[in-house]
Scaffold this motif. Structure first.
Motif, PDB file in Angstrom:
ATOM      1  N   LEU A  50      18.196  -8.857 -18.665  1.00 26.72           N
ATOM      2  CA  LEU A  50      18.508  -9.325 -17.308  1.00 26.72           C
ATOM      3  C   LEU A  50      20.024  -9.429 -17.122  1.00 26.72           C
ATOM      4  N   LYS A  51      20.508  -8.987 -15.977  1.00 27.34           N
ATOM      5  CA  LYS A  51      21.944  -9.009 -15.726  1.00 27.34           C
ATOM      6  C   LYS A  51      22.435 -10.360 -15.229  1.00 27.34           C
ATOM      7  N   GLU A  52      21.528 -11.156 -14.688  1.00 29.47           N
ATOM      8  CA  GLU A  52      21.861 -12.503 -14.243  1.00 29.47           C
ATOM      9  C   GLU A  52      20.689 -13.424 -14.529  1.00 29.47           C
ATOM     10  N   LYS A  53      20.957 -14.725 -14.567  1.00 31.67           N
ATOM     11  CA  LYS A  53      19.891 -15.704 -14.751  1.00 31.67           C
ATOM     12  C   LYS A  53      18.927 -15.630 -13.577  1.00 31.67           C
ATOM     13  N   LEU A  54      17.648 -15.722 -13.860  1.00 32.48           N
ATOM     14  CA  LEU A  54      16.604 -15.596 -12.849  1.00 32.48           C
ATOM     15  C   LEU A  54      15.805 -16.886 -12.798  1.00 32.48           C
ATOM     16  N   THR A  55      15.750 -17.513 -11.624  1.00 28.97           N
ATOM     17  CA  THR A  55      15.056 -18.782 -11.468  1.00 28.97           C
ATOM     18  C   THR A  55      14.112 -18.715 -10.267  1.00 28.97           C
ATOM     19  N   MET A  56      13.343 -19.769 -10.064  1.00 29.59           N
ATOM     20  CA  MET A  56      12.428 -19.849  -8.930  1.00 29.59           C
ATOM     21  C   MET A  56      13.214 -19.742  -7.629  1.00 29.59           C
ATOM     22  N   GLY A  57      12.646 -19.023  -6.680  1.00 26.92           N
ATOM     23  CA  GLY A  57      13.306 -18.811  -5.406  1.00 26.92           C
ATOM     24  C   GLY A  57      14.112 -17.530  -5.365  1.00 26.92           C
ATOM     25  N   GLN A  58      14.336 -16.902  -6.526  1.00 26.05           N
ATOM     26  CA  GLN A  58      15.068 -15.650  -6.582  1.00 26.05           C
ATOM     27  C   GLN A  58      14.108 -14.477  -6.715  1.00 26.05           C
ATOM     28  N   THR A  59      14.628 -13.273  -6.473  1.00 29.09           N
ATOM     29  CA  THR A  59      13.822 -12.060  -6.589  1.00 29.09           C
ATOM     30  C   THR A  59      14.593 -11.020  -7.406  1.00 29.09           C
TER      31      THR A  59
ATOM     32  N   ASP B   8       0.849  -1.181   0.000  1.00 27.90           N
ATOM     33  CA  ASP B   8       0.000   0.000   0.000  1.00 27.90           C
ATOM     34  C   ASP B   8       0.889   1.236   0.000  1.00 27.90           C
ATOM     35  N   ALA B   9       0.576   2.193  -0.873  1.00 27.85           N
ATOM     36  CA  ALA B   9       1.345   3.426  -0.972  1.00 27.85           C
ATOM     37  C   ALA B   9       0.377   4.597  -1.120  1.00 27.85           C
ATOM     38  N   GLY B  10       0.048   5.235  -0.021  1.00 24.60           N
ATOM     39  CA  GLY B  10      -0.932   6.313  -0.065  1.00 24.60           C
ATOM     40  C   GLY B  10      -2.288   5.788  -0.496  1.00 24.60           C
ATOM     41  N   THR B  11      -2.842   6.375  -1.553  1.00 26.05           N
ATOM     42  CA  THR B  11      -4.147   5.935  -2.057  1.00 26.05           C
ATOM     43  C   THR B  11      -4.013   4.784  -3.058  1.00 26.05           C
ATOM     44  N   LEU B  12      -2.801   4.314  -3.275  1.00 29.39           N
ATOM     45  CA  LEU B  12      -2.564   3.240  -4.233  1.00 29.39           C
ATOM     46  C   LEU B  12      -2.404   1.902  -3.518  1.00 29.39           C
ATOM     47  N   ALA B  13      -2.992   0.888  -4.103  1.00 26.01           N
ATOM     48  CA  ALA B  13      -2.825  -0.478  -3.620  1.00 26.01           C
ATOM     49  C   ALA B  13      -2.200  -1.299  -4.742  1.00 26.01           C
ATOM     50  N   LEU B  14      -0.983  -1.768  -4.527  1.00 22.73           N
ATOM     51  CA  LEU B  14      -0.280  -2.596  -5.508  1.00 22.73           C
ATOM     52  C   LEU B  14      -0.404  -4.041  -5.054  1.00 22.73           C
ATOM     53  N   ARG B  15      -0.936  -4.884  -5.912  1.00 19.27           N
ATOM     54  CA  ARG B  15      -1.287  -6.231  -5.508  1.00 19.27           C
ATOM     55  C   ARG B  15      -0.685  -7.300  -6.432  1.00 19.27           C
ATOM     56  N   ASP B  16      -0.357  -8.432  -5.799  1.00 22.10           N
ATOM     57  CA  ASP B  16       0.103  -9.637  -6.513  1.00 22.10           C
ATOM     58  C   ASP B  16       1.245  -9.323  -7.485  1.00 22.10           C
ATOM     59  N   MET B  17       2.216  -8.549  -7.047  1.00 21.23           N
ATOM     60  CA  MET B  17       3.344  -8.177  -7.900  1.00 21.23           C
ATOM     61  C   MET B  17       4.359  -9.321  -7.931  1.00 21.23           C
ATOM     62  N   GLN B  18       4.702  -9.767  -9.139  1.00 18.66           N
ATOM     63  CA  GLN B  18       5.603 -10.905  -9.275  1.00 18.66           C
ATOM     64  C   GLN B  18       6.172 -10.974 -10.681  1.00 18.66           C
ATOM     65  N   VAL B  19       7.226 -11.774 -10.825  1.00 20.80           N
ATOM     66  CA  VAL B  19       7.746 -12.122 -12.143  1.00 20.80           C
ATOM     67  C   VAL B  19       6.928 -13.295 -12.653  1.00 20.80           C
ATOM     68  N   ASP B  20       6.421 -13.195 -13.858  1.00 18.18           N
ATOM     69  CA  ASP B  20       5.602 -14.267 -14.422  1.00 18.18           C
ATOM     70  C   ASP B  20       6.405 -15.567 -14.500  1.00 18.18           C
ATOM     71  N   PHE B  21       5.792 -16.670 -14.125  1.00 23.59           N
ATOM     72  CA  PHE B  21       6.476 -17.962 -14.133  1.00 23.59           C
ATOM     73  C   PHE B  21       6.931 -18.345 -15.538  1.00 23.59           C
ATOM     74  N   GLY B  22       6.112 -18.027 -16.531  1.00 26.68           N
ATOM     75  CA  GLY B  22       6.465 -18.350 -17.906  1.00 26.68           C
ATOM     76  C   GLY B  22       6.325 -19.836 -18.205  1.00 26.68           C
ATOM     77  N   GLU B  23       6.925 -20.274 -19.298  1.00 25.00           N
ATOM     78  CA  GLU B  23       6.815 -21.665 -19.714  1.00 25.00           C
ATOM     79  C   GLU B  23       7.793 -22.569 -18.977  1.00 25.00           C
ATOM     80  N   ARG B  24       8.949 -22.006 -18.578  1.00 25.86           N
ATOM     81  CA  ARG B  24       9.983 -22.845 -17.977  1.00 25.86           C
ATOM     82  C   ARG B  24      10.296 -22.494 -16.539  1.00 25.86           C
ATOM     83  N   GLY B  25       9.819 -21.350 -16.057  1.00 26.56           N
ATOM     84  CA  GLY B  25      10.078 -20.979 -14.677  1.00 26.56           C
ATOM     85  C   GLY B  25      11.433 -20.354 -14.447  1.00 26.56           C
ATOM     86  N   PHE B  26      12.154 -20.013 -15.516  1.00 22.27           N
ATOM     87  CA  PHE B  26      13.436 -19.328 -15.359  1.00 22.27           C
ATOM     88  C   PHE B  26      13.694 -18.480 -16.600  1.00 22.27           C
TER      89      PHE B  26
END
Length: 224
Positions: A175-184, A11-29
């Motif tokens: 992307l500067k590095e490989k991104l996989t499940m468990g990372q942010t 929550d940021a003032g009058t804004l509500a940001l919800r379910d923010m995430q990197v899409d899993f995609g087809e392979r998850g990385f």
């Protein structure tokens, strides 16, 4: 009990940001140097319109506003951002329909790429549409085009959903590095009302769990 979602809520003032995430995609990385789509809901609970003015990440070269061909009709109270019509679409087939009066659009500049005299950011597509093999031996996904210079307006008492299955969405490019499940990845959202939100977005979970078996294919269920 906590809801069964993998995204971050802020929550940021009058804004509500919800379910923010990197899409899993087809392979998850996602491979280093590649792209990763984001999912986010932005709800404006105030009495004045608010504009998303910038999105940045130290974990990618840029965050762009991309467009998916297949879209859905916005629900009640929802507005769907659309790219500027002067920009080339990634596909010449169907594009999502939206009411122009409620549709935030990506701000476009006609300044050639690399022109330092322009006060606006580069609006050229960030990449082509061909795929190439990665250094790690994994097949790379086709790159998507997007606008680096964009704004998204959220009307009062309305929300915008950005997802790769609904039309326009935010895309980590380079992307500067490989991104996989468990990372942010760290992402900062800057709004016209002075709010700036920095969050670590996790890689989401697949919408449909993959089937699995703990036995060999020839081991029939119920056999002794």
């Amino acid at each position: 009990m906590a809801p069964a979602i993998s995204g971050i809520d802020v929550d940021a003032g009058t804004l509500a940001l919800r379910d923010m995430q990197v899409d899993f995609g087809e392979r998850g990385f996602y491979l280093a140097g590649g792209q990763a789509p984001l999912r986010i809901w932005i709800d404006n609970q105030g009495d004045e319109p608010v504009t998303l003015e910038a999105v940045t990440s130290p974990d990618a070269e840029a965050v762009v506003l991309a467009t998916e061909v297949a879209g859905e009709t916005p629900g009640e109270g929802e507005s769907t951002p659309a790219p500027d019509e002067s920009s080339p679409a990634p596909d010449e087939s169907a594009t999502p329909d939206a009411d122009a009066s409620e549709t935030p659009s990506a701000a476009a500049s006609e300044t050639p790429e690399g022109d330092a005299s322009s006060p606006t950011a580069d609006t050229s597509p960030t990449a082509g549409t061909s795929a190439s093999a990665s250094p790690e031996g994994e097949p790379a996904s086709p790159t998507l085009e997007g606008e680096r210079d964009f704004t998204i307006e959220i009307a009062p008492d309305s929300f915008v959903r950005l997802a790769p299955t609904r039309g326009s969405f935010l895309l980590l490019d380079g992307l500067k590095e490989k991104l996989t499940m468990g990372q942010t990845v760290e992402v900062t959202f800057v709004f016209s009302n002075g709010e700036a939100v920095t969050v670590d977005l996790p890689v989401g979970t697949p919408e449909v769990a993959p089937s699995r078996s703990y036995f060999e294919p020839g081991h029939a269920e119920g056999a002794e």
